[in-house]
Write an enzyme that holds these catalytic residues in place. Structure first.
Site, PDB file in Angstrom:
ATOM      1  N   TYR A  17       0.800  -1.124   0.039  1.00  0.00           N
ATOM      2  CA  TYR A  17       0.143   0.055  -0.024  1.00  0.00           C
ATOM      3  C   TYR A  17       0.831   1.316  -0.016  1.00  0.00           C
ATOM      4  O   TYR A  17       0.757   2.126   0.569  1.00  0.00           O
ATOM      5  CB  TYR A  17      -1.010  -0.028   1.252  1.00  0.00           C
TER       6      TYR A  17
ATOM      7  N   SER B 162       3.419   3.725  -2.807  1.00  0.00           N
ATOM      8  CA  SER B 162       2.822   4.823  -3.959  1.00  0.00           C
ATOM      9  C   SER B 162       2.034   3.956  -4.806  1.00  0.00           C
ATOM     10  O   SER B 162       0.832   4.758  -5.273  1.00  0.00           O
ATOM     11  CB  SER B 162       4.115   5.227  -4.559  1.00  0.00           C
ATOM     12  N   GLN B 163       2.245   2.955  -5.448  1.00  0.00           N
ATOM     13  CA  GLN B 163       1.419   2.389  -6.539  1.00  0.00           C
ATOM     14  C   GLN B 163       0.251   1.448  -5.910  1.00  0.00           C
ATOM     15  O   GLN B 163      -0.907   1.547  -6.265  1.00  0.00           O
ATOM     16  CB  GLN B 163       2.355   1.487  -7.255  1.00  0.00           C
TER      17      GLN B 163
ATOM     18  N   SER C 113       2.631  -3.373   9.547  1.00  0.00           N
ATOM     19  CA  SER C 113       2.743  -2.556   8.772  1.00  0.00           C
ATOM     20  C   SER C 113       1.987  -1.279   8.983  1.00  0.00           C
ATOM     21  O   SER C 113       0.891  -1.212   9.269  1.00  0.00           O
ATOM     22  CB  SER C 113       2.083  -2.853   7.406  1.00  0.00           C
TER      23      SER C 113
ATOM     24  N   HIS D 173       5.710  -3.895 -12.279  1.00  0.00           N
ATOM     25  CA  HIS D 173       7.072  -4.094 -12.665  1.00  0.00           C
ATOM     26  C   HIS D 173       7.501  -5.517 -12.841  1.00  0.00           C
ATOM     27  O   HIS D 173       7.409  -6.247 -12.037  1.00  0.00           O
ATOM     28  CB  HIS D 173       8.064  -3.270 -11.770  1.00  0.00           C
TER      29      HIS D 173
ATOM     30  N   ASP E 287      13.213   0.426 -18.325  1.00  0.00           N
ATOM     31  CA  ASP E 287      12.822   1.050 -16.930  1.00  0.00           C
ATOM     32  C   ASP E 287      13.899   1.437 -16.212  1.00  0.00           C
ATOM     33  O   ASP E 287      14.310   2.459 -15.937  1.00  0.00           O
ATOM     34  CB  ASP E 287      11.665   0.162 -16.238  1.00  0.00           C
TER      35      ASP E 287
ATOM     36  N   GLU F 253      16.333   4.887 -15.524  1.00  0.00           N
ATOM     37  CA  GLU F 253      16.420   5.293 -14.411  1.00  0.00           C
ATOM     38  C   GLU F 253      18.107   5.566 -14.178  1.00  0.00           C
ATOM     39  O   GLU F 253      18.215   6.519 -13.535  1.00  0.00           O
ATOM     40  CB  GLU F 253      16.094   4.307 -13.468  1.00  0.00           C
TER      41      GLU F 253
ATOM     42  N   GLU G 246      21.160  28.022 -11.064  1.00  0.00           N
ATOM     43  CA  GLU G 246      21.522  27.740 -12.584  1.00  0.00           C
ATOM     44  C   GLU G 246      21.305  26.272 -12.555  1.00  0.00           C
ATOM     45  O   GLU G 246      21.090  25.805 -13.959  1.00  0.00           O
ATOM     46  CB  GLU G 246      22.531  28.370 -12.776  1.00  0.00           C
TER      47      GLU G 246
END
Length: 336
Positions: A25, A27-28, A51, A108, A191, A195, A227
């Site tokens: 549970y 981010s995805q 958890s 993934h 992927d 990265e 910059e």
């Protein structure tokens, strides 16, 4: 030509007729679980004992069960724990909870593609991956829109794995924007390469090197930060909105000319050769094995590099300057 699926190509009722367990549970995980729930799908969340995410999932109206119990209760099992945790989860009872006729879903392809998890026969195995952080996938869904995504089938035991995958993607809202059909190998390898060579490794080290070069030449760290880091978002936003040509059209002619004559001196044939080496190590599994060995041995190198990065002068001056910019929302999650 690439194959891209939209709402018209997906039957949402397929996933609505299945019981789904979302394992993880983060981010995805939260985006998958909530979007599916709001699309009329029977969803439960599987989490390890203790958890910290359990209370949050329950507060958002989701049933929360121990990982293996959630998997055993469902016929579509979605593995969204971190890559480094999935191998242990599989060995710790998840493999036994997956039964013939089930579908095993990943966000993934890392663990399946590199052989850390070997799914049993008689099970559909596919991945559905939003091409965005989970909170963006959730926000866009709530706004009636969607983010693009990927779908790939690794094992088609039922003969209907792709149709189930497209239906699952529709439940996430991805087919509103378009879902590209790919393979586990292509998704995983591109992927990791993106990265390492560009999005994380390439950009972060380029920014740090530019900052160091200016500071070592006697310029103020604050000026170097503006910059080399602060303005990067402005450039990336233009590329995101209209591509590299639009960015070049939008900047000054001085900056555009400097792009053409100086960019190839920094990112040159030596850089391309290094990229090819990285890609070769990704494709033959060398990187994956090295990464998993590092984590399983305690992650000392990982921890040392994290600490060094947080202590870099660009981070010190950046914290001070960002505190002066109230329009920037500070991170709400600790890095400790």
């Amino acid at each position: 030509m690439a194959t891209i699926y939209y709402d018209r190509d997906a039957d949402l009722s397929i996933i609505q007729g299945r019981k789904v367990a979302v394992l993880g549970y983060g981010s995805q995980g939260h985006a998958h679980a909530l979007n599916l729930r709001d699309s009329g799908v029977d969803v439960r969340v599987g989490l390890r004992q203790g958890s910290a995410s359990a209370a949050r999932a329950a507060e958002q109206g989701l049933a929360v069960l121990p990982t293996n119990q959630a998997a055993a209760e469902a016929d579509v099992i979605v593995v969204l724990a971190p890559d480094t945790a999935q191998k242990g989860m599989w060995a710790d009872g998840l493999a036994e909870a997956v039964e013939p006729g089930n579908a095993l879903v990943f966000g993934h392809g890392f663990n399946v593609h590199f052989g850390f998890i070997t799914p049993p026969e008689g099970v559909d195995v596919f991945l559905v991956a939003p091409k965005s952080p989970g909170h963006i996938a959730r926000r866009m869904y709530e706004q009636g829109q969607g983010v693009p995504g990927l779908v790939a089938v690794h094992q088609d035991a039922s003969g209907q794995a792709l149709e189930l995958g497209k239906s699952y993607a529709a439940g996430l809202g991805l087919t509103r924007a378009g879902v590209l059909q790919t393979t586990f190998a292509e998704e995983t390898e591109t992927d990791l390469f993106g990265e390492q060579a560009v999005l994380c490794g390439g950009i972060s080290h380029l920014v740090q090197a530019g900052f160091e070069t200016l500071v070592e030449a006697g310029y103020q760290p604050e000026a170097a930060y503006f910059e080399c880091l602060h303005e990067l978002k402005l450039i990336v936003d233009m590329m995101y909105e209209g591509g590299i040509s639009w960015m070049r059209h939008s900047i000054s002619t001085t900056a555009e000319y400097g792009d053409y004559v100086s960019g190839p001196r920094v990112v040159n044939e030596s850089s391309r050769a290094a990229m090819k080496e990285l890609l070769a190590e990704i494709r033959d599994g060398s990187f994956a094995n090295r990464f998993m060995a590092e984590v399983e041995s305690g992650g000392d190198y990982f921890a040392r590099k994290r600490a060094e990065g947080r202590a870099h002068p660009i981070e010190v001056v950046g914290r001070e300057l960002r505190a002066m910019m109230p329009f920037i929302d500070p991170p709400t999650e600790s890095m400790e």
